[in-house]
Design a protein around this motif. Structure first.
Motif, PDB file in Angstrom:
ATOM      1  N   LYS A 124       0.842  -1.205   0.000  1.00 19.69           N
ATOM      2  CA  LYS A 124       0.000   0.000   0.000  1.00 19.69           C
ATOM      3  C   LYS A 124       0.874   1.251   0.000  1.00 19.69           C
ATOM      4  O   LYS A 124       0.633   2.211  -0.736  1.00 19.69           O
ATOM      5  CB  LYS A 124      -0.892   0.010   1.248  1.00 19.69           C
ATOM      6  CG  LYS A 124      -2.358  -0.281   0.989  1.00 19.69           C
ATOM      7  CD  LYS A 124      -3.165   0.058   2.235  1.00 19.69           C
ATOM      8  CE  LYS A 124      -4.364  -0.850   2.445  1.00 19.69           C
ATOM      9  NZ  LYS A 124      -5.162  -1.200   1.294  1.00 19.69           N
ATOM     10  N   TYR A 125       1.895   1.216   0.856  1.00 18.34           N
ATOM     11  CA  TYR A 125       2.800   2.351   0.972  1.00 18.34           C
ATOM     12  C   TYR A 125       3.502   2.617  -0.370  1.00 18.34           C
ATOM     13  O   TYR A 125       3.593   3.758  -0.837  1.00 18.34           O
ATOM     14  CB  TYR A 125       3.830   2.086   2.078  1.00 18.34           C
ATOM     15  CG  TYR A 125       4.942   3.098   2.114  1.00 18.34           C
ATOM     16  CD1 TYR A 125       4.702   4.403   2.557  1.00 18.34           C
ATOM     17  CD2 TYR A 125       6.229   2.765   1.692  1.00 18.34           C
ATOM     18  CE1 TYR A 125       5.719   5.343   2.568  1.00 18.34           C
ATOM     19  CE2 TYR A 125       7.248   3.690   1.702  1.00 18.34           C
ATOM     20  CZ  TYR A 125       6.984   4.978   2.132  1.00 18.34           C
ATOM     21  OH  TYR A 125       7.996   5.905   2.139  1.00 18.34           O
ATOM     22  N   LEU A 126       3.965   1.537  -1.012  1.00 16.20           N
ATOM     23  CA  LEU A 126       4.664   1.697  -2.294  1.00 16.20           C
ATOM     24  C   LEU A 126       3.728   2.253  -3.365  1.00 16.20           C
ATOM     25  O   LEU A 126       4.117   3.109  -4.165  1.00 16.20           O
ATOM     26  CB  LEU A 126       5.268   0.356  -2.741  1.00 16.20           C
ATOM     27  CG  LEU A 126       6.142   0.397  -3.998  1.00 16.20           C
ATOM     28  CD1 LEU A 126       7.297   1.383  -3.843  1.00 16.20           C
ATOM     29  CD2 LEU A 126       6.694  -0.993  -4.319  1.00 16.20           C
ATOM     30  N   LYS A 127       2.485   1.794  -3.358  1.00 15.83           N
ATOM     31  CA  LYS A 127       1.508   2.296  -4.330  1.00 15.83           C
ATOM     32  C   LYS A 127       1.254   3.794  -4.129  1.00 15.83           C
ATOM     33  O   LYS A 127       1.169   4.558  -5.090  1.00 15.83           O
ATOM     34  CB  LYS A 127       0.192   1.513  -4.204  1.00 15.83           C
ATOM     35  CG  LYS A 127      -0.951   2.012  -5.097  1.00 15.83           C
ATOM     36  CD  LYS A 127      -0.668   1.804  -6.580  1.00 15.83           C
ATOM     37  CE  LYS A 127      -1.930   1.857  -7.438  1.00 15.83           C
ATOM     38  NZ  LYS A 127      -2.482   3.204  -7.566  1.00 15.83           N
ATOM     39  N   GLU A 128       1.165   4.218  -2.872  1.00 13.63           N
ATOM     40  CA  GLU A 128       0.951   5.641  -2.592  1.00 13.63           C
ATOM     41  C   GLU A 128       2.125   6.480  -3.095  1.00 13.63           C
ATOM     42  O   GLU A 128       1.956   7.541  -3.691  1.00 13.63           O
ATOM     43  CB  GLU A 128       0.767   5.873  -1.078  1.00 13.63           C
ATOM     44  CG  GLU A 128      -0.618   5.521  -0.590  1.00 13.63           C
ATOM     45  CD  GLU A 128      -0.692   5.458   0.938  1.00 13.63           C
ATOM     46  OE1 GLU A 128       0.234   5.988   1.611  1.00 13.63           O
ATOM     47  OE2 GLU A 128      -1.659   4.864   1.451  1.00 13.63           O
ATOM     48  N   LEU A 129       3.332   5.967  -2.833  1.00 11.98           N
ATOM     49  CA  LEU A 129       4.541   6.660  -3.279  1.00 11.98           C
ATOM     50  C   LEU A 129       4.576   6.720  -4.809  1.00 11.98           C
ATOM     51  O   LEU A 129       4.946   7.738  -5.398  1.00 11.98           O
ATOM     52  CB  LEU A 129       5.765   5.899  -2.756  1.00 11.98           C
ATOM     53  CG  LEU A 129       7.038   6.674  -2.486  1.00 11.98           C
ATOM     54  CD1 LEU A 129       6.781   7.853  -1.576  1.00 11.98           C
ATOM     55  CD2 LEU A 129       8.081   5.736  -1.862  1.00 11.98           C
ATOM     56  N   PHE A 130       4.174   5.628  -5.420  1.00 12.71           N
ATOM     57  CA  PHE A 130       4.126   5.561  -6.886  1.00 12.71           C
ATOM     58  C   PHE A 130       3.165   6.611  -7.440  1.00 12.71           C
ATOM     59  O   PHE A 130       3.502   7.366  -8.353  1.00 12.71           O
ATOM     60  CB  PHE A 130       3.694   4.155  -7.315  1.00 12.71           C
ATOM     61  CG  PHE A 130       3.437   3.990  -8.793  1.00 12.71           C
ATOM     62  CD1 PHE A 130       4.494   3.864  -9.685  1.00 12.71           C
ATOM     63  CD2 PHE A 130       2.145   3.961  -9.281  1.00 12.71           C
ATOM     64  CE1 PHE A 130       4.258   3.719 -11.048  1.00 12.71           C
ATOM     65  CE2 PHE A 130       1.903   3.807 -10.640  1.00 12.71           C
ATOM     66  CZ  PHE A 130       2.964   3.688 -11.525  1.00 12.71           C
ATOM     67  N   ASP A 131       1.984   6.672  -6.863  1.00  9.84           N
ATOM     68  CA  ASP A 131       0.976   7.621  -7.344  1.00  9.84           C
ATOM     69  C   ASP A 131       1.442   9.063  -7.165  1.00  9.84           C
ATOM     70  O   ASP A 131       1.272   9.893  -8.061  1.00  9.84           O
ATOM     71  CB  ASP A 131      -0.355   7.414  -6.610  1.00  9.84           C
ATOM     72  CG  ASP A 131      -1.061   6.150  -7.075  1.00  9.84           C
ATOM     73  OD1 ASP A 131      -0.744   5.666  -8.181  1.00  9.84           O
ATOM     74  OD2 ASP A 131      -1.922   5.646  -6.327  1.00  9.84           O
ATOM     75  N   SER A 132       2.045   9.359  -6.006  1.00 10.07           N
ATOM     76  CA  SER A 132       2.437  10.752  -5.771  1.00 10.07           C
ATOM     77  C   SER A 132       3.627  11.126  -6.642  1.00 10.07           C
ATOM     78  O   SER A 132       3.765  12.279  -7.056  1.00 10.07           O
ATOM     79  CB  SER A 132       2.724  11.001  -4.287  1.00 10.07           C
ATOM     80  OG  SER A 132       3.750  10.162  -3.842  1.00 10.07           O
ATOM     81  N   THR A 133       4.497  10.157  -6.950  1.00  8.10           N
ATOM     82  CA  THR A 133       5.623  10.442  -7.845  1.00  8.10           C
ATOM     83  C   THR A 133       5.137  10.611  -9.276  1.00  8.10           C
ATOM     84  O   THR A 133       5.560  11.534  -9.988  1.00  8.10           O
ATOM     85  CB  THR A 133       6.665   9.301  -7.789  1.00  8.10           C
ATOM     86  OG1 THR A 133       6.994   9.057  -6.429  1.00  8.10           O
ATOM     87  CG2 THR A 133       7.926   9.682  -8.560  1.00  8.10           C
ATOM     88  N   ALA A 134       4.247   9.729  -9.685  1.00 13.30           N
ATOM     89  CA  ALA A 134       3.723   9.781 -11.057  1.00 13.30           C
ATOM     90  C   ALA A 134       3.057  11.124 -11.329  1.00 13.30           C
ATOM     91  O   ALA A 134       3.078  11.626 -12.454  1.00 13.30           O
ATOM     92  CB  ALA A 134       2.718   8.645 -11.286  1.00 13.30           C
ATOM     93  N   PHE A 135       2.509  11.700 -10.275  1.00 20.16           N
ATOM     94  CA  PHE A 135       1.838  12.988 -10.376  1.00 20.16           C
ATOM     95  C   PHE A 135       2.774  14.062 -10.929  1.00 20.16           C
ATOM     96  O   PHE A 135       2.350  14.991 -11.590  1.00 20.16           O
ATOM     97  CB  PHE A 135       1.326  13.377  -8.982  1.00 20.16           C
ATOM     98  CG  PHE A 135       0.472  14.588  -8.964  1.00 20.16           C
ATOM     99  CD1 PHE A 135      -0.820  14.555  -9.464  1.00 20.16           C
ATOM    100  CD2 PHE A 135       0.955  15.777  -8.444  1.00 20.16           C
ATOM    101  CE1 PHE A 135      -1.616  15.683  -9.454  1.00 20.16           C
ATOM    102  CE2 PHE A 135       0.163  16.921  -8.424  1.00 20.16           C
ATOM    103  CZ  PHE A 135      -1.123  16.869  -8.936  1.00 20.16           C
ATOM    104  N   HIS A 136       4.086  13.911 -10.636  1.00 17.76           N
ATOM    105  CA  HIS A 136       5.061  14.925 -11.051  1.00 17.76           C
ATOM    106  C   HIS A 136       5.760  14.593 -12.369  1.00 17.76           C
ATOM    107  O   HIS A 136       6.583  15.371 -12.839  1.00 17.76           O
ATOM    108  CB  HIS A 136       6.136  15.097  -9.974  1.00 17.76           C
ATOM    109  CG  HIS A 136       5.582  15.555  -8.671  1.00 17.76           C
ATOM    110  ND1 HIS A 136       5.133  16.835  -8.465  1.00 17.76           N
ATOM    111  CD2 HIS A 136       5.374  14.895  -7.505  1.00 17.76           C
ATOM    112  CE1 HIS A 136       4.685  16.946  -7.227  1.00 17.76           C
ATOM    113  NE2 HIS A 136       4.804  15.784  -6.629  1.00 17.76           N
TER     114      HIS A 136
END
Ligand SMILES: *Cc1c(COP(=O)(O)O)cnc(C)c1O
Length: 223
Positions: free
Chosen positions: A168-180
């Protein structure tokens, strides 16, 4: 040696469009890889540079080779001519070396940044600050690499709540990084192995790295 065909087809069937299965063939024979290849499989993952280059030379050239092990900078040159995706990039200096070797080979090498998500101390990877530093530190100036997403290994544990929370944590990090980052280039989330891939899929993985379920136990003594 026989691969587990039933399991292979079962896993393939459980995948949706856009989800990729990487068959992890480290310490498995060329014959076993060929067997899976003959079923139409093309994505294979290796951990050790020397073994990887030997298998590359012996096997069909339309295989997409994933390097999923811990990569030392001085060995990048051996896989740079042919590797499809490097999963375990965990420093800016390694990224620069990959860029240099990719340029020498006149190509672009796709990379995933490895994030440390497990409680165990032994696993490699970046934390979220280091990730942000790499993303914002001019990695886009490196013209011969493409950062395509993130990779992580959950704790090796029977505690599936723990494993799930790490994914879950990795997915959140992925989503917030992808945002940029423009979405076309940053789209791969590599998580899930034999013991935890169903949880990884539930938590948003789109690239599985599965070895022993497909090939059986690895023969470490043969390596
Ligand atoms: C070996 C390995 C795998 C595959 O592990 P299995 O448990 O055999 O599926 C996946 N990812 C990485 C990084 C590995 O080193």
């Amino acid at each position: 040696m026989k691969i587990n065909r039933e399991t292979y087809f079962q896993i393939k069937q459980s995948l949706k469009a856009g989800q990729v299965l990487v068959a992890v063939s480290k310490l498995q024979s060329v014959e076993a890889i060929r067997e899976l290849y003959n079923l139409g499989h093309r994505d294979f993952g290796e951990n050790y540079v020397q073994e990887h280059t030997q298998k590359y030379e012996q096997l069909p050239k339309d295989i997409r080779w994933h390097f999923i092990g811990h990569l030392q900078s001085n060995k990048v040159k051996y896989i740079a001519p042919f590797v499809h995706l490097i999963h375990g990039v965990d420093s800016f200096s390694l990224l620069k070396e990959i860029n240099k070797q990719a340029a020498k080979n006149n190509r672009t090498i796709n990379c995933l940044l490895q994030i440390h998500i497990a409680k165990e101390e032994t696993k490699f990877g970046l934390d979220s600050d280091e990730l942000e530093a790499i993303i914002s530190s001019g990695s886009t100036d490196l013209e011969n690499i493409q950062i395509c997403g993130l990779m992580g290994m959950a704790s090796f544990s029977d505690n599936m709540d723990l494993v799930r929370s790490e994914f879950k944590y990795l997915k959140e990090l992925f989503d917030s990084t992808a945002f940029h980052i423009p979405h076309s280039t940053f789209h791969i989330l590599s998580m899930g192995m034999s013991g935890d891939y169903t949880i990884a899929l539930e938590e948003g993985s789109n690239m599985l790295r599965i070895g022993s379920l497909l090939f059986g136990a690895r023969q470490y003594n043969k390596a």
